[in-house]
Design an enzyme around this catalytic site. Structure first.
Site, PDB file in Angstrom:
ATOM      1  N   ILE A  48       0.841  -1.206   0.000  1.00  0.00           N
ATOM      2  CA  ILE A  48       0.000   0.000   0.000  1.00  0.00           C
ATOM      3  C   ILE A  48       0.875   1.256   0.000  1.00  0.00           C
ATOM      4  O   ILE A  48       0.615   2.208  -0.737  1.00  0.00           O
ATOM      5  CB  ILE A  48      -0.995  -0.026   1.180  1.00  0.00           C
ATOM      6  CG1 ILE A  48      -1.954  -1.219   1.001  1.00  0.00           C
ATOM      7  CG2 ILE A  48      -1.781   1.280   1.270  1.00  0.00           C
ATOM      8  CD1 ILE A  48      -2.876  -1.499   2.184  1.00  0.00           C
ATOM      9  N   THR A  58      -4.247   5.518   6.906  1.00  0.00           N
ATOM     10  CA  THR A  58      -5.157   4.524   6.306  1.00  0.00           C
ATOM     11  C   THR A  58      -4.826   3.132   6.821  1.00  0.00           C
ATOM     12  O   THR A  58      -5.270   2.136   6.268  1.00  0.00           O
ATOM     13  CB  THR A  58      -5.033   4.501   4.763  1.00  0.00           C
ATOM     14  OG1 THR A  58      -3.651   4.463   4.421  1.00  0.00           O
ATOM     15  CG2 THR A  58      -5.714   5.668   4.111  1.00  0.00           C
ATOM     16  N   ARG A  73      -4.000   1.629  10.726  1.00  0.00           N
ATOM     17  CA  ARG A  73      -4.789   1.280  11.908  1.00  0.00           C
ATOM     18  C   ARG A  73      -4.703   2.433  12.895  1.00  0.00           C
ATOM     19  O   ARG A  73      -3.644   3.047  13.073  1.00  0.00           O
ATOM     20  CB  ARG A  73      -4.243   0.010  12.571  1.00  0.00           C
ATOM     21  CG  ARG A  73      -4.570  -1.277  11.831  1.00  0.00           C
ATOM     22  CD  ARG A  73      -6.067  -1.611  11.840  1.00  0.00           C
ATOM     23  NE  ARG A  73      -6.362  -2.875  11.215  1.00  0.00           N
ATOM     24  CZ  ARG A  73      -6.748  -3.044   9.945  1.00  0.00           C
ATOM     25  NH1 ARG A  73      -6.887  -1.990   9.147  1.00  0.00           N
ATOM     26  NH2 ARG A  73      -7.004  -4.249   9.465  1.00  0.00           N
ATOM     27  N   ASP A 113      -8.762   7.711   8.287  1.00  0.00           N
ATOM     28  CA  ASP A 113      -9.756   6.724   7.836  1.00  0.00           C
ATOM     29  C   ASP A 113      -9.913   5.609   8.865  1.00  0.00           C
ATOM     30  O   ASP A 113     -10.832   4.809   8.772  1.00  0.00           O
ATOM     31  CB  ASP A 113      -9.295   6.130   6.493  1.00  0.00           C
ATOM     32  CG  ASP A 113     -10.324   5.181   5.888  1.00  0.00           C
ATOM     33  OD1 ASP A 113     -11.511   5.538   5.877  1.00  0.00           O
ATOM     34  OD2 ASP A 113      -9.944   4.076   5.430  1.00  0.00           O
ATOM     35  N   GLU A 171     -12.430   2.028  16.812  1.00  0.00           N
ATOM     36  CA  GLU A 171     -13.508   2.365  15.880  1.00  0.00           C
ATOM     37  C   GLU A 171     -14.606   1.291  15.936  1.00  0.00           C
ATOM     38  O   GLU A 171     -14.294   0.131  16.222  1.00  0.00           O
ATOM     39  CB  GLU A 171     -12.941   2.499  14.448  1.00  0.00           C
ATOM     40  CG  GLU A 171     -12.319   1.222  13.915  1.00  0.00           C
ATOM     41  CD  GLU A 171     -11.680   1.415  12.549  1.00  0.00           C
ATOM     42  OE1 GLU A 171     -10.820   2.305  12.411  1.00  0.00           O
ATOM     43  OE2 GLU A 171     -12.024   0.652  11.635  1.00  0.00           O
ATOM     44  N   HIS A 216     -13.369   4.277   7.871  1.00  0.00           N
ATOM     45  CA  HIS A 216     -12.625   3.074   7.440  1.00  0.00           C
ATOM     46  C   HIS A 216     -13.096   2.600   6.053  1.00  0.00           C
ATOM     47  O   HIS A 216     -13.591   1.484   5.903  1.00  0.00           O
ATOM     48  CB  HIS A 216     -12.776   1.952   8.475  1.00  0.00           C
ATOM     49  CG  HIS A 216     -11.671   0.927   8.387  1.00  0.00           C
ATOM     50  ND1 HIS A 216     -11.190   0.237   9.465  1.00  0.00           N
ATOM     51  CD2 HIS A 216     -10.954   0.470   7.326  1.00  0.00           C
ATOM     52  CE1 HIS A 216     -10.236  -0.600   9.083  1.00  0.00           C
ATOM     53  NE2 HIS A 216     -10.076  -0.477   7.777  1.00  0.00           N
ATOM     54  N   GLY A 222     -11.047   2.409   3.391  1.00  0.00           N
ATOM     55  CA  GLY A 222      -9.885   2.021   2.569  1.00  0.00           C
ATOM     56  C   GLY A 222     -10.209   1.022   1.477  1.00  0.00           C
ATOM     57  O   GLY A 222      -9.917   1.248   0.308  1.00  0.00           O
ATOM     58  N   SER A 223     -10.815  -0.089   1.845  1.00  0.00           N
ATOM     59  CA  SER A 223     -11.078  -1.137   0.845  1.00  0.00           C
ATOM     60  C   SER A 223     -12.527  -1.127   0.369  1.00  0.00           C
ATOM     61  O   SER A 223     -12.960  -2.065  -0.303  1.00  0.00           O
ATOM     62  CB  SER A 223     -10.753  -2.503   1.450  1.00  0.00           C
ATOM     63  OG  SER A 223     -11.616  -2.767   2.546  1.00  0.00           O
TER      64      SER A 223
END
Ligand code: DGY
Length: 323
Positions: free
Chosen positions: A162, A240, A242, A266, A271, A289, A291-292
């Site tokens: 990433i 992005t 943790r 993010d 969370e 969150h 990201g994906s």
């Protein structure tokens, strides 16, 4: 008689294509209403199963549940690249295979890192709010103003897949690239970024710091007050990876004082119950969150988890084995 299908507990709703595929090869217990399962529910669901397909929200796999799983459980496939929510040593001890879903979410996550860089630098949050709340009275030459991205220096903390994809994208913005990683990566993967073996030596170059390392005992709390003090004044931090890599007290106080000009986040410690102080700050761009979170990526993650389960039950070593 056809052999019985392996029994699989899927702890959250997955894209339809993935659930349909799984139902062909497994006796599946799905989570139709997508509620986060309690530890008791997970243990009960696991009771008559051979395999578990879990997500990063199933945090009890890091805190003792593995030792209490029935001996029928042979594999835990996590629907994520990150696996800090799984106690790998405990799984090894019980001879349970653990797999993750690398590669398929690299681009989507790097896209969100760039969105955060731009969103934090250009004040996307306050700009959007101003329009929505009908407080935009006139275009003005002097306010509100954000910060340029073009030509600024970006430090990438963690140059895995990433981090490399973030570097590739940031080049298109003519950013000067730096990275810290345990080891340097091959030149063609660094996209012109300069390697710093010593994180402290990279920090003064970071007008922007992008957090892309995994959450491990070494990185938890790494972005703390001491680290922030080594960044240029007015730096921007984006995360992005943790939330627990960031010390929230330190970041909130740096955002309040202007020591850090803005942040794009993010991911968050605990969370979705995030530190409420972030909500009150105008200089943070917050996402839940994502990201994906694209349709194609989530399908690809599910298919990758299914590939790993299929390989395991066909007697092969899954491609993404972590144990
Ligand atoms: C992962 O796969 O670890 C991501 O955080 C999910 O988006």
């Amino acid at each position: 008689m056809a052999p019985a299908l392996p029994r699989l507990l899927v702890t959250r709703r997955l894209p339809q294509e993935v659930e349909t595929r799984l139902a062909k090869s497994y006796w599946t217990q799905l989570n139709a209403d997508d509620h986060p399962m309690s530890e008791a529910e997970l243990l009960q669901g696991a009771g008559d199963k051979d395999a578990l397909l879990i997500t990063p929200m199933d945090k009890s796999f890091a805190t003792g549940i593995i030792a209490r799983l029935p001996s029928s459980i042979k594999i835990i496939a996590t629907f994520s690249v990150g696996y800090e929510h799984v106690d790998i040593a405990a799984a090894r001890q019980k001879n349970i295979t653990v797999t993750n879903t690398p590669n398929v979410l690299t681009n989507a996550t790097a896209d969100i890192a760039l969105l955060l860089i731009l969103g934090a630098a250009r004040g996307a949050y306050w700009g959007e709010r101003m329009v929505r709340e009908d407080r935009w009275n006139s275009w003005s030459p002097t306010e509100p103003l954000g910060l340029d991205v073009t030509g600024r220096r970006l430090g990438i903390l963690g140059m895995g897949r990433i981090g490399q994809a973030v570097a590739k994208r940031a080049r298109a913005f003519d950013m000067e690239l730096h990275y810290h990683n345990r080891r340097p990566v091959a030149a063609e993967l660094a996209h012109g970024a300069r390697y710093h073996a010593d994180l402290d030596k990279m920090l003064p170059y970071c007008d922007f710091l992008s957090i892309n390392c995994a959450s491990t005992p070494e990185t938890r709390g790494l972005v703390n007050g001491t680290l922030i003090d080594k960044l240029p004044k007015g730096a921007i931090i984006v995360n992005t990876s943790r939330g627990d890599i960031v010390d929230d007290d330190a970041l909130v106080s740096a955002l309040k004082s202007g020591r850090v000009a803005a942040a794009g986040l993010d991911v968050f410690r605990n969370e979705p119950k995030i530190d409420p102080r972030y909500r009150a700050l105008d200089n943070v761009f917050l996402l839940p969150h994502l990201g994906s979170a694209t349709r194609d990526t989530r399908i690809a993650m599910g298919m990758r988890a299914a590939d790993n389960l299929d390989a395991f039950f066909a007697g092969r070593k899954p491609a993404d084995t972590l144990t």
